[in-house]
Scaffold this motif. Structure first.
Motif, PDB file in Angstrom:
ATOM      1  N   LEU A 183      80.853  71.184  49.725  1.00  0.00           N
ATOM      2  CA  LEU A 183      81.067  72.511  50.299  1.00  0.00           C
ATOM      3  C   LEU A 183      79.743  73.250  50.297  1.00  0.00           C
ATOM      4  O   LEU A 183      78.906  73.022  49.418  1.00  0.00           O
ATOM      5  N   GLU A 184      79.555  74.149  51.279  1.00  0.00           N
ATOM      6  CA  GLU A 184      78.405  75.052  51.208  1.00  0.00           C
ATOM      7  C   GLU A 184      78.903  76.433  50.817  1.00  0.00           C
ATOM      8  O   GLU A 184      79.873  76.938  51.383  1.00  0.00           O
ATOM      9  N   ALA A 185      78.247  77.038  49.833  1.00  0.00           N
ATOM     10  CA  ALA A 185      78.578  78.404  49.422  1.00  0.00           C
ATOM     11  C   ALA A 185      77.763  79.386  50.255  1.00  0.00           C
ATOM     12  O   ALA A 185      76.548  79.225  50.388  1.00  0.00           O
ATOM     13  N   ILE A 229      74.205  75.315  47.556  1.00  0.00           N
ATOM     14  CA  ILE A 229      73.897  76.745  47.594  1.00  0.00           C
ATOM     15  C   ILE A 229      72.559  76.949  48.294  1.00  0.00           C
ATOM     16  O   ILE A 229      71.689  76.079  48.264  1.00  0.00           O
ATOM     17  N   ASN A 230      72.419  78.114  48.946  1.00  0.00           N
ATOM     18  CA  ASN A 230      71.161  78.457  49.612  1.00  0.00           C
ATOM     19  C   ASN A 230      70.314  79.252  48.647  1.00  0.00           C
ATOM     20  O   ASN A 230      70.736  80.308  48.176  1.00  0.00           O
ATOM     21  N   VAL A 231      69.138  78.738  48.330  1.00  0.00           N
ATOM     22  CA  VAL A 231      68.268  79.476  47.421  1.00  0.00           C
ATOM     23  C   VAL A 231      66.934  79.724  48.121  1.00  0.00           C
ATOM     24  O   VAL A 231      66.356  78.834  48.747  1.00  0.00           O
ATOM     25  N   ILE A 280      70.914  72.088  46.262  1.00  0.00           N
ATOM     26  CA  ILE A 280      70.228  73.304  46.692  1.00  0.00           C
ATOM     27  C   ILE A 280      69.700  73.111  48.105  1.00  0.00           C
ATOM     28  O   ILE A 280      69.019  72.121  48.389  1.00  0.00           O
ATOM     29  N   GLU A 281      70.066  74.029  49.006  1.00  0.00           N
ATOM     30  CA  GLU A 281      69.560  73.983  50.377  1.00  0.00           C
ATOM     31  C   GLU A 281      68.320  74.868  50.480  1.00  0.00           C
ATOM     32  O   GLU A 281      68.349  76.035  50.109  1.00  0.00           O
ATOM     33  N   LEU A 282      67.242  74.261  50.977  1.00  0.00           N
ATOM     34  CA  LEU A 282      65.973  74.978  51.115  1.00  0.00           C
ATOM     35  C   LEU A 282      65.525  74.920  52.567  1.00  0.00           C
ATOM     36  O   LEU A 282      65.814  73.951  53.262  1.00  0.00           O
ATOM     37  N   ILE A 314      67.406  69.886  53.116  1.00  0.00           N
ATOM     38  CA  ILE A 314      66.526  70.731  53.934  1.00  0.00           C
ATOM     39  C   ILE A 314      67.349  71.340  55.065  1.00  0.00           C
ATOM     40  O   ILE A 314      67.895  70.630  55.907  1.00  0.00           O
ATOM     41  N   ASP A 315      67.413  72.670  55.045  1.00  0.00           N
ATOM     42  CA  ASP A 315      68.254  73.435  55.968  1.00  0.00           C
ATOM     43  C   ASP A 315      67.539  73.656  57.302  1.00  0.00           C
ATOM     44  O   ASP A 315      66.310  73.656  57.353  1.00  0.00           O
ATOM     45  N   ASP A 316      68.318  73.881  58.353  1.00  0.00           N
ATOM     46  CA  ASP A 316      67.773  74.250  59.678  1.00  0.00           C
ATOM     47  C   ASP A 316      66.670  73.290  60.106  1.00  0.00           C
ATOM     48  O   ASP A 316      65.670  73.706  60.705  1.00  0.00           O
ATOM     49  N   ILE A 372      69.139  66.116  54.999  1.00  0.00           N
ATOM     50  CA  ILE A 372      68.616  67.114  55.929  1.00  0.00           C
ATOM     51  C   ILE A 372      69.718  67.587  56.872  1.00  0.00           C
ATOM     52  O   ILE A 372      70.612  66.831  57.246  1.00  0.00           O
ATOM     53  N   LYS A 373      69.650  68.877  57.203  1.00  0.00           N
ATOM     54  CA  LYS A 373      70.680  69.481  58.040  1.00  0.00           C
ATOM     55  C   LYS A 373      70.109  69.794  59.418  1.00  0.00           C
ATOM     56  O   LYS A 373      69.122  70.519  59.538  1.00  0.00           O
ATOM     57  N   ILE A 374      70.740  69.231  60.429  1.00  0.00           N
ATOM     58  CA  ILE A 374      70.292  69.429  61.815  1.00  0.00           C
ATOM     59  C   ILE A 374      70.715  70.821  62.254  1.00  0.00           C
ATOM     60  O   ILE A 374      71.901  71.161  62.223  1.00  0.00           O
TER      61      ILE A 374
END
Ligand code: C2E
Ligand code: CA
Ligand code: CA
Ligand code: CA
Length: 276
Positions: free
Chosen positions: A57-59, A114-116, A146-148, A176-178, A197-199
């Motif tokens: 899950l993403e918070a 989580i996004n930090v 952790i999404e960075l 790795i986000d975005d 990694i997130k597209i």
């Protein structure tokens, strides 16, 4: 270029003043909201495109007010430009641990991402706080991701690399986000302890209209496969996008098509439905 008239300059300065005071107001309001425990987390599933299951899950932070929700982009940028972001992300860690205890009753091995903010992740004190809080709530580090953003690529490479390795050795993974929208420096990618990694949604949006989105997504998936990273598509809204993503071998998808971000109570019900 035409020089400013005296009057124009005054208007411009007034306008800046307004922006600064609006941000200051928001900052103070946010400080109070944190202290009064008014913030909460919403959750969105990461669905496996291979077996349809959800184990992650993403918070996403939510700030409900009398005038509705204040968008995270607005309050997070205000927090980031002051020191308040540290306090906000400490709340994030603590609340994630608390919520995880509830979610585990339904799906024991759920991983929460989580996004930090990057400067927060760089801080040694924050790393200590994360370790202490996980211990306090008896949460295994493997249950946290952790999404960075790609801005890590332009930070002090030695420092960020050292810190990410500390987290990784402790058991926390990074995503790795975005991906593909930021600094596009692939140089450090293979040196950093990254798991996923997130597209970015902008590529997914273009998947059906033109072939560019599909092509670029498949390039990102090749990069992910090469380095042994998982690939996650974000902002997936249609069945066509799901089919195209399966076709190009994407591992996970996230988006309104499956589930909008929702409250702890609603995500528990959703997880129960989806995985039982
Ligand atoms: P993000 O990490 O890229 O999160 C994805 C955003 O896309 C979320 O917006 C989510 O609600 C939205 N989204 C998910 N699926 C779909 C879809 O199918 N269609 C569309 N149109 N949108 C979708 P949200 O919740 O408004 O968050 C915005 C950004 O705020 C996040 O972008 C993240 O960068 C930041 N953020 C949120 N929570 C936190 C937090 O706790 N800490 C920090 N530092 N940043 C946060
Ligand atoms: Ca994210
Ligand atoms: Ca994202
Ligand atoms: Ca984003």
């Amino acid at each position: 270029a035409k020089a400013f008239q005296r009057g124009e300059l005054v208007t411009y300065a007034d306008h800046l003043d307004e922006i600064v005071s609006a941000r200051l107001k928001l900052l103070n309001k946010l400080k109070n909201a944190i202290h009064n425990n008014e913030l909460c987390l919403y959750y969105q599933p990461k669905v496996s495109l291979v077996n349809g299951r959800t184990d992650g899950l993403e918070a996403l932070m939510r700030w409900p007010t009398d005038d509705g929700f204040i968008p995270p982009q607005d309050f997070i940028s205000v927090a980031e430009s002051s020191g308040l972001i540290f306090e906000l992300e400490r709340f994030l860690i603590r609340q994630t641990c608390r919520d995880l205890k509830e979610i585990e009753k339904i799906c024991p091995d759920t991983v929460i991402a989580i996004n930090v903010s990057v400067p927060v992740v760089e801080s040694e004190d924050f790393f200590e706080y994360v370790k202490d809080t996980l211990k306090e709530y008896n949460v295994r580090p493997e249950q946290l991701m952790i999404e960075l953003t790609e801005s890590i690529m332009i930070r002090n490479h030695k420092l960020i690399n050292k810190r990410l390795n500390q987290y990784r050795n402790f058991g926390i993974q990074f995503s790795i986000d975005d991906f593909g929208t930021g600094y596009n420096s692939l140089t450090y990618l293979h040196n950093l302890p990254i798991a996923q990694i997130k597209i970015d949604k902008s590529f997914i949006d273009n998947m059906t209209q033109s072939n560019n989105g599909t092509f670029l997504s498949s390039v990102i998936i090749s990069i992910a496969n090469h380095f042994n990273f998982e690939s996650v598509a974000e902002g997936v809204e249609t069945a066509e996008q799901v089919a195209a993503l399966k076709h190009i071998g994407c591992n996970y998808a996230q988006g309104y098509y499956f589930c909008k971000p929702c409250s702890l109570e609603d995500i528990c019900a959703w997880m129960h439905q989806a995985n039982h």
